[in-house]
Scaffold this active site. Structure first.
Site, PDB file in Angstrom:
ATOM      1  N   ARG A   1      53.073  53.643  47.001  1.00 19.41           N
ATOM      2  CA  ARG A   1      52.169  52.443  47.204  1.00 19.41           C
ATOM      3  C   ARG A   1      52.887  50.785  45.904  1.00 19.41           C
ATOM      4  O   ARG A   1      53.994  49.884  46.778  1.00 19.41           O
ATOM      5  CB  ARG A   1      50.613  51.790  46.728  1.00 19.41           C
ATOM      6  CG  ARG A   1      50.134  50.861  46.906  1.00 19.41           C
ATOM      7  CD  ARG A   1      49.668  49.687  46.618  1.00 19.41           C
ATOM      8  NE  ARG A   1      49.737  50.171  44.934  1.00 19.41           N
ATOM      9  CZ  ARG A   1      49.500  48.944  44.092  1.00 19.41           C
ATOM     10  NH1 ARG A   1      50.280  47.612  44.367  1.00 19.41           N
ATOM     11  NH2 ARG A   1      49.134  49.971  42.968  1.00 19.41           N
TER      12      ARG A   1
ATOM     13  N   HIS B   1      48.397  51.026  32.718  1.00 18.34           N
ATOM     14  CA  HIS B   1      49.626  50.324  34.106  1.00 18.34           C
ATOM     15  C   HIS B   1      51.039  49.599  33.639  1.00 18.34           C
ATOM     16  O   HIS B   1      50.689  48.582  33.450  1.00 18.34           O
ATOM     17  CB  HIS B   1      48.834  50.275  35.071  1.00 18.34           C
ATOM     18  CG  HIS B   1      49.624  50.014  36.663  1.00 18.34           C
ATOM     19  ND1 HIS B   1      49.893  50.832  38.136  1.00 18.34           N
ATOM     20  CD2 HIS B   1      50.866  48.814  36.629  1.00 18.34           C
ATOM     21  CE1 HIS B   1      50.223  49.912  38.884  1.00 18.34           C
ATOM     22  NE2 HIS B   1      51.107  49.310  38.156  1.00 18.34           N
TER      23      HIS B   1
ATOM     24  N   HIS C   1      54.660  47.749  34.109  1.00 15.29           N
ATOM     25  CA  HIS C   1      56.047  47.913  34.238  1.00 15.29           C
ATOM     26  C   HIS C   1      57.051  47.245  33.143  1.00 15.29           C
ATOM     27  O   HIS C   1      56.747  47.247  32.268  1.00 15.29           O
ATOM     28  CB  HIS C   1      56.123  46.354  34.951  1.00 15.29           C
ATOM     29  CG  HIS C   1      55.164  46.971  36.691  1.00 15.29           C
ATOM     30  ND1 HIS C   1      55.691  46.407  37.761  1.00 15.29           N
ATOM     31  CD2 HIS C   1      54.396  46.999  36.859  1.00 15.29           C
ATOM     32  CE1 HIS C   1      54.809  47.315  38.923  1.00 15.29           C
ATOM     33  NE2 HIS C   1      53.477  47.028  38.375  1.00 15.29           N
TER      34      HIS C   1
ATOM     35  N   CYS D   1      56.441  43.341  41.812  1.00 15.58           N
ATOM     36  CA  CYS D   1      55.419  43.422  42.826  1.00 15.58           C
ATOM     37  C   CYS D   1      55.546  41.927  43.490  1.00 15.58           C
ATOM     38  O   CYS D   1      56.293  40.670  42.706  1.00 15.58           O
ATOM     39  CB  CYS D   1      54.330  42.355  41.171  1.00 15.58           C
ATOM     40  SG  CYS D   1      53.350  41.575  41.939  1.00 15.58           S
TER      41      CYS D   1
ATOM     42  N   ASN E   1      57.398  50.294  38.806  1.00 14.81           N
ATOM     43  CA  ASN E   1      56.644  50.379  37.532  1.00 14.81           C
ATOM     44  C   ASN E   1      57.750  51.560  36.190  1.00 14.81           C
ATOM     45  O   ASN E   1      58.947  51.224  36.701  1.00 14.81           O
ATOM     46  CB  ASN E   1      55.738  51.387  37.578  1.00 14.81           C
ATOM     47  CG  ASN E   1      55.237  50.854  38.435  1.00 14.81           C
ATOM     48  OD1 ASN E   1      55.233  50.675  40.034  1.00 14.81           O
ATOM     49  ND2 ASN E   1      53.865  50.658  38.478  1.00 14.81           N
TER      50      ASN E   1
HETATM   51  P1  HMG Z   1      43.093  36.383  52.894  1.00 11.95           P
HETATM   52  O1  HMG Z   1      43.905  34.722  53.226  1.00 11.95           O
HETATM   53  O2  HMG Z   1      41.921  35.138  51.654  1.00 11.95           O
HETATM   54  O3  HMG Z   1      41.643  36.413  53.964  1.00 11.95           O
HETATM   55  O4  HMG Z   1      43.387  36.536  52.134  1.00 11.95           O
HETATM   56  P2  HMG Z   1      41.071  36.734  55.473  1.00 11.95           P
HETATM   57  O5  HMG Z   1      39.426  36.742  54.909  1.00 11.95           O
HETATM   58  O6  HMG Z   1      41.134  34.623  55.006  1.00 11.95           O
HETATM   59  O7  HMG Z   1      42.233  36.948  56.277  1.00 11.95           O
HETATM   60  C1  HMG Z   1      43.193  36.000  56.968  1.00 11.95           C
HETATM   61  C2  HMG Z   1      44.347  36.640  57.581  1.00 11.95           C
HETATM   62  O8  HMG Z   1      44.328  38.021  56.933  1.00 11.95           O
HETATM   63  C3  HMG Z   1      43.385  37.430  58.925  1.00 11.95           C
HETATM   64  O9  HMG Z   1      43.962  37.629  59.544  1.00 11.95           O
HETATM   65  C4  HMG Z   1      42.581  38.351  58.284  1.00 11.95           C
HETATM   66  O10 HMG Z   1      41.931  39.297  59.373  1.00 11.95           O
HETATM   67  C5  HMG Z   1      43.682  38.925  57.619  1.00 11.95           C
HETATM   68  P3  HMG Z   1      44.380  35.961  61.254  1.00 11.95           P
HETATM   69  O11 HMG Z   1      42.962  36.518  61.851  1.00 11.95           O
HETATM   70  O12 HMG Z   1      44.730  35.017  60.548  1.00 11.95           O
HETATM   71  O13 HMG Z   1      45.292  37.120  61.654  1.00 11.95           O
HETATM   72  N1  HMG Z   1      43.317  40.645  56.392  1.00 11.95           N
HETATM   73  C6  HMG Z   1      43.225  42.047  56.713  1.00 11.95           C
HETATM   74  N2  HMG Z   1      43.916  42.603  57.275  1.00 11.95           N
HETATM   75  C7  HMG Z   1      44.258  43.908  56.933  1.00 11.95           C
HETATM   76  N3  HMG Z   1      43.185  44.104  56.487  1.00 11.95           N
HETATM   77  C8  HMG Z   1      43.099  43.607  55.668  1.00 11.95           C
HETATM   78  C9  HMG Z   1      42.809  42.083  56.006  1.00 11.95           C
HETATM   79  N4  HMG Z   1      42.100  41.703  54.884  1.00 11.95           N
HETATM   80  C10 HMG Z   1      41.821  40.121  55.912  1.00 11.95           C
HETATM   81  N5  HMG Z   1      42.150  44.293  54.140  1.00 11.95           N
HETATM   82  C11 HMG Z   1      43.880  39.184  51.152  1.00 11.95           C
HETATM   83  C12 HMG Z   1      43.366  37.977  50.819  1.00 11.95           C
HETATM   84  C13 HMG Z   1      43.513  40.050  50.229  1.00 11.95           C
HETATM   85  C14 HMG Z   1      43.744  40.067  52.696  1.00 11.95           C
HETATM   86  C15 HMG Z   1      45.033  39.192  51.353  1.00 11.95           C
HETATM   87  O14 HMG Z   1      45.542  37.525  50.528  1.00 11.95           O
HETATM   88  C16 HMG Z   1      46.255  40.001  51.090  1.00 11.95           C
HETATM   89  O15 HMG Z   1      46.046  41.410  51.994  1.00 11.95           O
HETATM   90  N6  HMG Z   1      47.201  40.270  49.794  1.00 11.95           N
HETATM   91  C17 HMG Z   1      47.550  41.547  49.803  1.00 11.95           C
HETATM   92  C18 HMG Z   1      47.957  41.902  47.896  1.00 11.95           C
HETATM   93  C19 HMG Z   1      48.547  43.397  47.366  1.00 11.95           C
HETATM   94  O16 HMG Z   1      48.299  44.029  48.476  1.00 11.95           O
HETATM   95  N7  HMG Z   1      49.328  42.327  47.111  1.00 11.95           N
HETATM   96  C20 HMG Z   1      50.140  43.722  45.627  1.00 11.95           C
HETATM   97  C21 HMG Z   1      48.763  44.499  45.557  1.00 11.95           C
HETATM   98  S1  HMG Z   1      48.142  44.261  43.488  1.00 11.95           S
HETATM   99  C22 HMG Z   1      49.721  45.149  42.788  1.00 11.95           C
HETATM  100  O17 HMG Z   1      50.856  44.816  42.410  1.00 11.95           O
HETATM  101  C23 HMG Z   1      49.510  45.356  41.124  1.00 11.95           C
HETATM  102  C24 HMG Z   1      48.664  46.524  40.824  1.00 11.95           C
HETATM  103  O18 HMG Z   1      49.641  47.255  40.901  1.00 11.95           O
HETATM  104  C25 HMG Z   1      48.043  46.678  39.166  1.00 11.95           C
HETATM  105  C26 HMG Z   1      49.677  45.955  38.384  1.00 11.95           C
HETATM  106  O19 HMG Z   1      50.422  46.197  38.134  1.00 11.95           O
HETATM  107  O20 HMG Z   1      48.847  45.049  37.727  1.00 11.95           O
HETATM  108  C27 HMG Z   1      48.137  46.963  41.000  1.00 11.95           C
HETATM  109 MG    MG Z   2      51.607  47.272  39.252  1.00 11.33          MG
END
Ligand code: HMG
Ligand code: MG
Length: 298
Positions: A14, A206, A208, A239, A248
């Protein structure tokens, strides 16, 4: 510390693959997860049910979960950002999820398009349903030692967000140095502060490895009692919302350090090194240090 068991949460499929510049075929992801499952890893974070516009690399989440060859003793959690993600995950039988927010407002806006309060509001129905469904929930706090947009992140903000996730029902809180800027001293101070209100047994770290501090940071946290460490085979990752952040910390490096310090992981390092070597070759990425050394020795 000697003899203790440390749980490794493998986040490569992931956190690693979400950051690849080219879409990785689902079959290759499944092959990776299957090979990782053979090494003795007990938790393999498999994918995320997020917007495919935000993270195109995870657009195959349903297909991936449907194709998993589940091993009885391995857990396969997936990230969900909201109730929509939870619905998607549950529709394909995911039984463990991870929610994610950050200690920095600026990072949250870029990553999940909302502020911290709003993220917690979005999590509430997920946590409620997860409780009813018997689904285990982990909570991530990102940017615990620095933010690419805001810079320094006050420890008090980390504590506040971690407490909110814990009190809302997350069983494990993973503290993420998303951009890998932490140093052992800062990591130790941060963990000490969070562990005042959340039991150490329910905390994970966690890191990096952007500045090469990850192993030292982990060791400091182990000395304070943490026993859950996130890492990524071959150090895959970064990220997408944290430019410049490298992968990581490599699982091979972590296992070598832990086992060499008398801690148990249940992971076969040689086998893991072979998986790391294989996936690094497939993706054209560098090998982990310990992985290379282990393979050369044998
Ligand atoms: P948004 O634009 O605020 O949400 O996105 P929305 O509710 O207004 O929806 C916008 C569009 O997204 C819509 O589609 C929704 O249907 C769709 P449209 O009508 O425009 O075609 N949507 C979704 N589609 C699929 N699955 C869903 C979903 N929710 C809404 N669950 C949202 C908010 C959170 C969805 C968006 O910003 C997003 O998906 N972000 C992804 C962020 C991400 O994955 N980042 C990487 C992971 S975090 C990380 O890596 C850190 C970590 O490793 C720890 C660390 O290192 O510190 C965990
Ligand atoms: Mg991470």
């Amino acid at each position: 510390m000697s003899g203790d068991f440390v749980k490794i949460v493998e986040v490569g499929p992931r956190d690693g693959l979400q950051n690849e510049p080219y879409t990785v075929p689902t079959s290759l992801k499944l092959d990776l997860i299957d090979r990782l499952g053979e090494t003795g890893l007990k938790v393999i974070e498999s994918t995320s049910f997020v917007s495919d516009r935000a993270i195109p690399q995870m657009a195959d989440a349903e297909e991936l979960i449907a194709g998993l060859q589940r091993r009885a003793n391995v857990r396969y959690p997936a990230l969900v950002p909201n109730e929509r993600g939870y619905d998607r995950a549950r529709s394909v039988g995911v039984d463990e999820v991870a929610l994610f927010t950050a200690a920095s407002e600026a990072f949250n806006q870029r990553n999940i398009n909302c502020n911290i309060e709003e993220s917690l509001r979005r999590f509430a129905p997920v946590l409620h349903r997860a409780r009813d469904d018997g689904v285990r929930v982990r909570g991530y706090v990102s940017t615990v030692l620095g933010c690419p947009y805001q810079g320094d992140v006050p420890i008090g903000d980390v504590v506040r967000v971690a407490e909110a996730l814990f009190e809302a029902g997350c069983e494990e809180i993973s503290l993420g140095d998303t951009i890998g800027v932490g140093t052992p001293r800062k990591a130790g101070e941060m963990l000490r502060a969070v562990s005042q209100s959340i039991p150490m047994a329910q905390l994970a770290v966690h890191f990096h490895d952007t500045y090469g501090q990850a192993l030292a940071n982990i060791m400091t946290c182990l000395e304070q009692g943490v026993r859950v460490v996130d890492s990524s085979v071959a150090g895959l990752g970064g990220c997408p919302y944290a430019r410049g952040a490298t992968g990581n910390v490599a699982t091979e490096d972590v296992v070598y350090m832990l086992e060499g310090s008398g801690l148990q992981t249940g992971i076969d390092l040689q086998q893991l090194a072979r998986v790391g070597d294989w996936i690094a070759g497939e993706l054209g990425r560098p090998r982990s240090r310990a992985g290379q050394a282990v393979l050369k020795r044998h």
